[in-house]
Design an enzyme around this catalytic site. Structure first.
Site, mmCIF file in Angstrom:
data_model
loop_
_atom_site.group_PDB
_atom_site.id
_atom_site.type_symbol
_atom_site.label_atom_id
_atom_site.label_comp_id
_atom_site.label_asym_id
_atom_site.label_seq_id
_atom_site.Cartn_x
_atom_site.Cartn_y
_atom_site.Cartn_z
ATOM 1 N N TYR A 169 10.908 34.214 0.581
ATOM 2 C CA TYR A 169 12.183 35.877 1.532
ATOM 3 C C TYR A 169 10.866 36.276 2.193
ATOM 4 C CZ TYR A 169 14.661 39.997 3.009
ATOM 5 O OH TYR A 169 15.513 40.274 3.329
ATOM 6 N N ARG A 180 10.294 36.143 6.414
ATOM 7 C CA ARG A 180 10.082 37.703 7.599
ATOM 8 C C ARG A 180 8.660 37.133 8.210
ATOM 9 N NH1 ARG A 180 11.234 43.243 4.028
ATOM 10 N NH2 ARG A 180 8.964 41.886 2.851
ATOM 11 N N CYS A 191 16.272 46.118 7.818
ATOM 12 C CA CYS A 191 16.070 44.987 7.188
ATOM 13 C C CYS A 191 15.226 44.055 7.530
ATOM 14 C CB CYS A 191 16.723 43.370 7.868
ATOM 15 S SG CYS A 191 18.834 44.293 6.561
ATOM 16 N N HIS A 192 14.518 43.524 9.022
ATOM 17 C CA HIS A 192 14.094 42.591 9.354
ATOM 18 C C HIS A 192 13.164 43.493 10.228
ATOM 19 C CE1 HIS A 192 16.284 40.534 7.174
ATOM 20 N NE2 HIS A 192 15.024 39.718 6.162
ATOM 21 N N GLY A 193 12.891 45.243 10.895
ATOM 22 C CA GLY A 193 12.211 45.298 11.503
ATOM 23 C C GLY A 193 13.019 44.762 13.166
#
Lengths: 442, 210
Positions: A298, A302, B174-176
């Protein structure tokens, strides 16, 4: 098993009758008497532990399926019913939920052991590749299973992970809708996930059989990493039973103690509290995190600012394992005799743990203290975003750059000619044997 | 070896040549086999054809069997039937955002303030737009305050929250990913602007989505 002569002698009339029709007892007996290198250490016991994990998950899973309802309106309540009303249901479910974590602890140790001792190198490439297939199926199964309780993390985990497929150019969107069975995650999705979650463990079981078949064809690796010459087999090998059934059995007991600690004293320590909130398609939890065993992947997802690039990197992190046997150029298997590579390996283990840590943090949060340093491209240098990127770079460099180059450049320590030699002389570093010479004997 | 005429008679009635294996024919040159066959083709070619035809039929049958098994996973008729909804936007006050559900997904219906509209229009040609669109392209003419977007981050589908983030619009926790007041992606991993669904104003302030 090709070099392994059968020593089974049927004793009773029934055994003789069966042996000439279906030699299944012979198969089992030969399996248990398989010549095994006598120097296998405790890192080798995780294969047996993993077999236990798989059987545990299948048995508890079949029981849970007797009480679970795969419907969005009833799934959450049916899991709570298992916890409160079904006789011993709480135990079965906690064993199943924590069993998944235990399974992954064991598989990661098993994989790192293979990596350290060069168990993926010729002639064992197929064992390694089948192992990678099992690992991939395990991740898929664990993900599908995590969706079933239909809590907030179940729903949003499914949302995020299925969306990864939508990142594929052109076909992504239709495939996404096909996979979900509708424009959004819904009852159709839950139903098929349940069906596949029930199926995949049996597929894993099948691949495990192939994994063992390949293992018994090329023979086990050992901590020294040399192939055992045929003429030394009598001295360097012992039958699997009773020597390694006992050793594996002892390790299994220690592992079950750890397992029990989680099940009975901290059954929710490895889960996420938000999954005890029923799924709500209109509210995203403040902080979505996958289960701990997927955090490193994960984090890699990201780390890449591009959506498709992130997905490719994440799958690439698993995909690179498949070609590992051909990336390692070293002729020496065991890192016991590769001091340079051993250093890189230890850094690699730390990097994997670091990626797991990063995967559980918010990307923009600072790593050290709460101060800002300077903005690098799209984020502060003192942020988990950049730490993740550095660690991701090392993860891939380890396989794609360090492995091929170190194998060519390093000077390995002398490898012993037999696995008895270091024990008899009291030293690993043999003066007589030149590096990699022992390899040719096999 | 049998004589040429014997081989020929076996082939004409379609049965396999007796006493002669397939590999015996492989040594023949094309010219020989043509002579043997009197120009009617040879066994190897005919068997190749049968193999290819049978293989192709098996692949075709496999595809025909596989298709319903694959297609059953596509959205069912009742799922597709929930394709459109209506909503009265006059219920949304200025500066307010209402979340409605369409096809299982959240839809933001936002009644923007004059300041927000001005800010959105000012950023129409900003350099950091990943998917350049003007504010006018994302709203309906004559209904500038009403912005309708699917409330699902184009990165991995989380629901962005309004009022946080660097551009006064939405921020995905969540991921900006940062979206501006027109729902355009400005910063972060999301590749596209928040999707404006197909909708139209039917009567007055009522919209029909889908």
């Amino acid at each position: 098993m090709s070099e392994h002569e059968s020593t089974y002698v049927p004793k009773t009339g029934v055994e003789k009758w069966l042996d000439s029709r279906l030699p299944i007892i012979r198969f089992g007996a030969d399996y248990m008497s398989l010549p095994t290198p006598k120097n296998l250490n405790y890192w080798w016991t995780f294969g047996g532990i993993l077999a236990l994990c798989l059987v545990t998950q299948i048995i508890t899973g079949i029981v849970l399926a007797m009480h679970y309802t795969p419907n969005t309106a009833m799934a959450f309540a049916s899991v709570e019913r298992i916890m409160r009303d079904v006789n011993g249901g709480w135990l079965i479910r906690y064993v199943h939920a924590n069993g998944a974590s235990m399974f992954f602890i064991a598989v990661y140790v098993h994989m790192l052991r293979g990596l350290y001792y060069g168990s993926y190198k010729a002639p064992r490439e197929m064992i390694w590749i089948l192992g990678c297939v099992i690992f991939f199926l395990m991740i898929a199964t664990a993900f599908l299973g995590y969706v079933l309780p239909w809590g907030q993390m179940s729903y949003w985990g499914a949302e995020v992970i299925t969306n990864l497929i939508g990142a594929i150019p052109v076909v992504g969107e239709p495939v996404l809708i096909w996979l979900r069975g509708g424009p959004a995650i819904d009852n159709a999705t839950l139903n098929r996930f349940f069906s596949l979650h029930y199926l995949l463990p049996f597929v894993i079981f099948g691949v495990v059989v192939l994994h063992l078949w390949a293992l018994h064809t090329s023979g086990q690796n050992n901590p020294v990493g040399i192939l055992i010459p045929k003429e030394r087999a009598a001295k360097d090998m012992v039958p699997f039973h009773p020597y390694f059934t006992v050793k594996d059995g002892f390790a299994v007991i220690l592992f079950l103690i750890l397992f029990s600690l989680f099940v009975f004293f901290m059954p929710n320590a490895l889960g996420h509290a938000d999954n005890y909130i029923p799924a709500n398609p209109l509210q995203t939890p403040a902080h979505i995190v996958p289960e701990w065993y997927m955090l490193p992947f994960y984090a890699i997802l990201r780390a890449i600012p591009d959506k498709f690039g992130g997905v490719m990197a994440m799958f690439g992190a698993i995909g690179v394992l498949f070609i590992l046997p051909w990336l390692d150029t070293s002729k020496v298997r065991s890192m016991r005799y590769r001091p340079t590579m051993r250093t890189f390996f230890i850094i690699f283990v730390v990097v994997c743990l670091g990626l797991g840590w990063c995967g559980g943090q918010l990307p923009d949060a600072p790593v050290i203290g709460s101060f800002k340093t300077f903005n690098l491209v799209d984020g502060d240098l003192n942020s988990f975003l950049w730490l993740t990127r550095f660690l991701t770079a090392y993860y891939f460099a380890f396989f794609l750059i360090i492995m091929p180059l170190v194998g060519l450049k390093e000077t390995p320590l002398p490898v012993p000619l037999s696995i008895s030699e270091p024990v008899l002389t009291g030293s690993d570093a043999m003066t007589a044997a030149a590096p990699a010479q022992a390899e040719k004997k096999g | 070896m049998e004589t040429g005429s014997a081989k020929g008679s076996h082939r004409r009635d379609g049965s396999a040549p007796r006493g002669r294996r397939l590999r015996d024919f492989r040594g023949e040159t094309l010219a020989e086999s043509v002579v043997n066959e009197n120009g009617s083709g040879d066994d190897a070619t005919r068997r190749d054809f049968i193999h290819i035809a049978a293989g192709a039929a098996a692949v075709g049958a496999g595809a025909v069997i596989a298709w319903p098994l694959i297609n059953q996973m596509n959205p069912a008729a009742d799922t597709l039937a929930l394709a459109s909804i209506e909503f009265d936007t006059s219920k949304v006050q200025e500066g307010q955002q209402v979340v409605i559900t369409w096809q299982g997904k959240p839809v933001f219906v936002r009644n923007r303030t004059a300041a927000e509209i001005a800010r959105a229009k000012a950023d129409d040609h900003a350099n950091d737009l990943k998917e350049p669109q003007t504010d006018a392209e994302r709203t309906k003419a004559g209904h500038e305050p009403t912005l309708v977007v699917i409330g699902s981050c184009t990165h991995l589908g989380c629901i962005p929250t309004f009022g946080t983030g660097d551009f006064g619009g939405w921020f995905c926790p969540c991921h900006g990913s940062h979206y501006d007041v027109a729902g355009r992606i400005r910063k972060g991993p999301a590749p596209k602007n928040l999707v404006v669904p197909d909708y139209e104003f039917t009567a007055g302030a009522t919209i029909k989505i889908g």
